[in-house]
Design a protein around this motif. Structure first.
Motif, short mmCIF file in Angstrom:
data_model
loop_
_atom_site.label_atom_id
_atom_site.label_comp_id
_atom_site.label_asym_id
_atom_site.label_seq_id
_atom_site.Cartn_x
_atom_site.Cartn_y
_atom_site.Cartn_z
N TRP A 1 12.82 -0.83 4.52
CA TRP A 1 13.94 -1.50 5.17
C TRP A 1 13.52 -2.74 5.96
CZ3 TRP A 1 18.80 -1.47 3.98
CH2 TRP A 1 19.33 -0.38 3.31
N PRO A 2 12.50 -2.69 6.82
CA PRO A 2 12.11 -3.93 7.52
C PRO A 2 11.68 -5.04 6.57
CG PRO A 2 11.09 -2.02 8.56
CD PRO A 2 11.73 -1.54 7.31
N LEU A 3 11.02 -4.68 5.47
CA LEU A 3 10.63 -5.69 4.48
C LEU A 3 11.85 -6.31 3.83
CD1 LEU A 3 8.35 -7.10 2.89
CD2 LEU A 3 8.55 -5.25 1.22
N SER A 4 12.84 -5.50 3.55
CA SER A 4 14.06 -6.00 2.94
C SER A 4 14.79 -6.97 3.86
CB SER A 4 14.98 -4.83 2.58
OG SER A 4 16.21 -5.30 2.06
N VAL A 5 14.90 -6.60 5.14
CA VAL A 5 15.57 -7.48 6.10
C VAL A 5 14.78 -8.77 6.27
CG1 VAL A 5 16.23 -7.70 8.53
CG2 VAL A 5 16.74 -5.60 7.28
N ALA B 1 16.46 -12.28 5.45
CA ALA B 1 16.85 -13.16 6.56
C ALA B 1 15.74 -14.09 7.04
CB ALA B 1 17.34 -12.31 7.73
N ALA B 2 14.57 -13.57 7.30
CA ALA B 2 13.53 -14.37 7.96
C ALA B 2 12.94 -15.43 7.03
CB ALA B 2 12.43 -13.47 8.49
N ILE B 3 12.61 -15.07 5.82
CA ILE B 3 11.98 -16.03 4.91
C ILE B 3 12.92 -17.18 4.57
CG2 ILE B 3 10.99 -16.31 2.60
CD1 ILE B 3 9.72 -13.54 3.00
N PRO B 4 14.20 -16.93 4.21
CA PRO B 4 15.09 -18.07 3.99
C PRO B 4 15.30 -18.92 5.24
CG PRO B 4 16.01 -16.11 2.98
CD PRO B 4 14.83 -15.67 3.80
N ALA B 5 15.27 -18.29 6.42
CA ALA B 5 15.43 -19.07 7.65
C ALA B 5 14.25 -20.01 7.85
CB ALA B 5 15.57 -18.14 8.85
N PHE C 1 0.82 -1.21 0.00
CA PHE C 1 0.00 0.00 0.00
C PHE C 1 0.85 1.27 0.00
CE2 PHE C 1 -3.36 -2.84 1.80
CZ PHE C 1 -4.27 -2.67 0.76
N MET C 2 2.01 1.23 0.66
CA MET C 2 2.83 2.44 0.79
C MET C 2 3.69 2.72 -0.44
SD MET C 2 2.13 3.65 3.82
CE MET C 2 3.46 4.59 4.49
N ILE C 3 4.37 1.70 -0.96
CA ILE C 3 5.31 1.94 -2.06
C ILE C 3 4.88 1.28 -3.37
CG2 ILE C 3 7.24 2.22 -0.49
CD1 ILE C 3 8.19 -0.59 -1.23
N GLY C 4 3.82 0.50 -3.34
CA GLY C 4 3.36 -0.19 -4.54
C GLY C 4 3.71 -1.67 -4.46
N TRP C 5 2.86 -2.48 -5.06
CA TRP C 5 3.02 -3.93 -4.95
C TRP C 5 4.25 -4.44 -5.68
CZ3 TRP C 5 0.32 -5.94 -1.23
CH2 TRP C 5 -0.86 -5.31 -0.84
N ALA C 6 4.52 -3.90 -6.85
CA ALA C 6 5.69 -4.35 -7.61
C ALA C 6 6.98 -3.96 -6.88
CB ALA C 6 5.67 -3.76 -9.01
N ASP C 7 7.03 -2.73 -6.35
CA ASP C 7 8.22 -2.31 -5.61
C ASP C 7 8.38 -3.12 -4.32
OD1 ASP C 7 9.07 -0.46 -7.45
OD2 ASP C 7 8.03 1.23 -6.49
N ALA C 8 7.28 -3.44 -3.65
CA ALA C 8 7.35 -4.24 -2.43
C ALA C 8 7.92 -5.62 -2.74
CB ALA C 8 5.97 -4.36 -1.79
N TYR C 9 7.49 -6.21 -3.84
CA TYR C 9 8.03 -7.51 -4.23
C TYR C 9 9.51 -7.41 -4.55
CZ TYR C 9 8.97 -11.69 -6.92
OH TYR C 9 9.52 -12.86 -7.38
N ASP C 10 9.87 -6.37 -5.30
CA ASP C 10 11.28 -6.20 -5.67
C ASP C 10 12.16 -5.97 -4.45
OD1 ASP C 10 10.66 -6.57 -8.32
OD2 ASP C 10 10.67 -4.43 -8.83
N VAL C 11 11.68 -5.22 -3.48
CA VAL C 11 12.46 -4.98 -2.26
C VAL C 11 12.56 -6.27 -1.44
CG1 VAL C 11 12.42 -3.79 -0.04
CG2 VAL C 11 12.04 -2.51 -2.13
N MET C 12 11.48 -6.99 -1.33
CA MET C 12 11.48 -8.22 -0.52
C MET C 12 12.40 -9.28 -1.10
SD MET C 12 8.34 -10.54 0.85
CE MET C 12 8.05 -11.39 -0.68
N THR C 13 12.44 -9.38 -2.42
CA THR C 13 13.28 -10.40 -3.06
C THR C 13 14.71 -9.93 -3.29
OG1 THR C 13 12.49 -9.71 -5.23
CG2 THR C 13 11.36 -11.56 -4.16
#
Length: 143
Positions: free
Chosen positions: A85-89, A93-97, A58-70
Motif C-alpha cells: 500500500w505505501p508503495l502504491s500511494v 502521488a509522490a513520483i508524479p508530483a 524483497f517482500m513481494i517480488g520485483w515484478a509485483d513491486a513494479y506493477d504495484v508502483m505503476t
C-alpha cells in the motif's frame, strides 16, 4: 649520516576528504533553485520511493513491486498487501508530483530566460497600437 630537517612547507596542508565534502555540501546554496531543491528535498522524496521499492522487491517480488508502483496491479492483490500500500500511494502521488515539479520549474526557467521585454512595455505598445489613428491618407489621384 646526518639527516637534514625537512624544509618548511609553503602553506597549510591540503584539506582532507571530509573537509572537501563538507565544503561542497555548504556550496549547494549557490546552485540554481531547482538544483538546490533536487539536492535537499527532492533527494529525500526519491530516497523514500527507492527504499519502498527495494523493500517491496524483497517482500513481494520485483515484478509485483513494479506493477504495484505503476498502478498495473492493486496492492490488495499481492502476497503482502500491508507492504504494498505505501508503495502504491508513492507511485500514484509522490513520483508524479516530483516529475511535475521538475517539469514546471524547467518550463518556468525557459520562459523567463526568453522573456526580453517587460510586461509594462508590451502593454504600452498594445495600447499605442489600439489607439484610433487619423483618417486614412487620400489616394491623390483625381478621376
Amino acid at each position: 649520516m646526518s639527516s637534514a630537517p625537512a624544509p618548511p612547507s609553503g602553506g597549510p596542508p591540503p584539506p582532507g576528504r571530509r573537509h572537501r565534502l563538507r565544503a561542497r555540501w555548504a556550496d549547494r546554496h549557490a546552485l540554481p533553485p531547482f538544483g538546490f531543491w533536487l539536492l535537499s528535498k527532492g533527494a529525500v522524496v526519491l530516497a523514500v520511493c527507492a527504499g519502498l521499492y527495494v523493500l517491496n522487491g524483497f517482500m513481494i517480488g520485483w515484478a509485483d513491486a513494479y506493477d504495484v508502483m505503476t498502478g498495473i496491479t492493486s496492492p490488495a492483490a499481492v502476497r503482502i498487501p500491508w507492504c504494498a500500500w505505501p508503495l502504491s500511494v508513492t507511485g500514484w502521488a509522490a513520483i508524479p508530483a516530483v516529475i511535475g515539479a521538475a517539469a514546471g520549474y524547467v518550463i518556468t526557467e525557459q520562459i523567463q530566460a526568453h522573456r526580453t521585454r517587460e510586461l509594462s512595455d508590451v502593454l504600452d505598445e498594445l495600447r499605442r497600437l489600439a489607439e484610433p489613428s487619423g483618417p486614412p491618407p487620400s489616394s491623390g489621384g483625381n478621376s
